[in-house]
Design an enzyme around this catalytic site. Structure first.
Site: not given
Ligand SMILES: Nc1nc(=O)c2c([nH]1)NC[C@@H]1CN(c3ccc(C(=O)N[C@@H](CCC(=O)O)C(=O)O)cc3)CN21
Ligand SMILES: CC(C)C(=O)C(=O)O
Ligand SMILES: [Mg+2]
Length: 290
Positions: A49, A187
């Site tokens: 998603d 995750e």
């Molecule tokens: N393009 C994309 N890649 C993904 O891996 C992903 C998505 N979208 N959408 C659904 C989720 C959301 N995800 C994410 C999105 C951002 C971070 C991230 O950058 N986290 C930062 C901190 C961000 C904050 O504090 O707001 C980190 O350092 O972990 C982690 C997982 C993983 N998933």
């Molecule tokens: C990154 C994976 C685990 C997911 O749930 C997604 O792409 O929506």
């Molecule tokens: Mg998902």
């Protein structure tokens, strides 16, 4: 005749059997063309998603609809032949009751031809997972950072930052595995927690931002290809396709403006298309299934 007729898809028992063995390779796919390119290298293609954020420009996965997941699931099943295809159940399509989840999952399996569904949640979703599995729906669990809960979480940050939260995540993982999930996505958690969970579960864990301790890995395809504008910190970019697209489109635009494209070779009534300029068409012919 197709040589692919005897290629069997990776099955649910195949994935289960990979516990503690050769790491499971998984990527997301939303489209038939990308599925075709990725399929030969992967064990699992997930129609995530995340497509709402990556392909629809949404701020979160919350608005993603079941109809959209089914359309893209159909495309990925058509574009692949070997990998197990799993489809994310979107927010709002399964949480209300086990019965609602079954109706949703049955639609997904029947209308896409995929093998499994994935749903987010732990202890609170265990009863639903048990209900689905007992009725022939293979389920992938998803614990740790669960993006569909963004409105509760506040941000996409790593999870399990204190001991109480780590205990809850470990309990979630155990609950979905005991309910019959055939593998569990973890995750955005640190390595010690991912390692503890991976040791505790009888089924494989698939990590995304959850260290090498997991039984497999998954990333969002566009992130690792360098097509996403911003990526989570756990992403390694294996290519810079965004740059390649910009360069190709820039060349096209310049040639159109200079009236250099189309030349005679790409114009009806001109010389037959052949030679290195036509490489894309030749290449496609060589890899078509039929
Ligand atoms: N393009 C994309 N890649 C993904 O891996 C992903 C998505 N979208 N959408 C659904 C989720 C959301 N995800 C994410 C999105 C951002 C971070 C991230 O950058 N986290 C930062 C901190 C961000 C904050 O504090 O707001 C980190 O350092 O972990 C982690 C997982 C993983 N998933
Ligand atoms: C990154 C994976 C685990 C997911 O749930 C997604 O792409 O929506
Ligand atoms: Mg998902």
């Amino acid at each position: 005749m197709s040589v692919s007729a005897d290629i069997r898809r990776v099955s649910v028992p195949d994935i289960r059997a990979r516990k503690g063995g050769e790491p499971i390779v998984a990527l997301t796919a939303y489209h038939a063309h990308m599925a075709r390119l990725v399929d030969p290298h992967c064990d699992i293609l997930l129609v995530g998603d995340s497509l709402g954020m990556v392909a629809q420009g949404l701020e979160s996965t919350v608005p993603v609809t079941l109809d959209l997941m089914i359309l893209q699931g159909q495309a990925v099943v058509r574009g692949s032949r070997r990998a197990l295809v799993a489809v994310d159940l979107p927010f709002g399509s399964y949480e209300e009751s086990p019965e609602a989840a079954f109706r949703t999952a049955a639609r997904v399996l029947k209308e896409t031809g995929c093998t499994a569904v994935k749903l987010e949640g732990g202890v609170g979703m265990a009863e639903t997972i048990r209900f689905l599995v007992a009725r022939g729906v293979p389920v992938i669990g998803h614990v740790g950072l669960t993006p569909q809960a963004i409105n509760q979480l506040g941000s996409f940050r790593a999870r399990g930052r204190d001991e109480a939260e780590r205990q809850l995540i470990a309990a979630d993982a155990r609950a979905v595995a005991e309910a019959g999930a055939f593998c569990v996505v973890i995750e955005a958690v640190a390595e010690p927690l991912a390692a503890d969970i991976t040791r505790a579960l009888a089924v494989p864990t698939i990590g995304i931002g959850a260290s090498a301790a997991c039984d497999g890995q998954i990333l969002v395809l566009e992130d690792m290809l360098g097509l996403s504008e911003r990526v989570p910190r756990f992403v390694k970019r294996y290519a810079e396709l965004g740059r390649a697209v910009g360069e190709a489109v820039g060349s096209y635009a310049a040639e159109v403006r200079a009236r250099a494209f189309p030349s005679a070779a790409h114009t009806y009534g001109g010389p037959r298309p052949s030679g290195p300029e036509q490489g894309l068409h030749d290449g496609e012919k060589g890899t078509r299934a039929e």
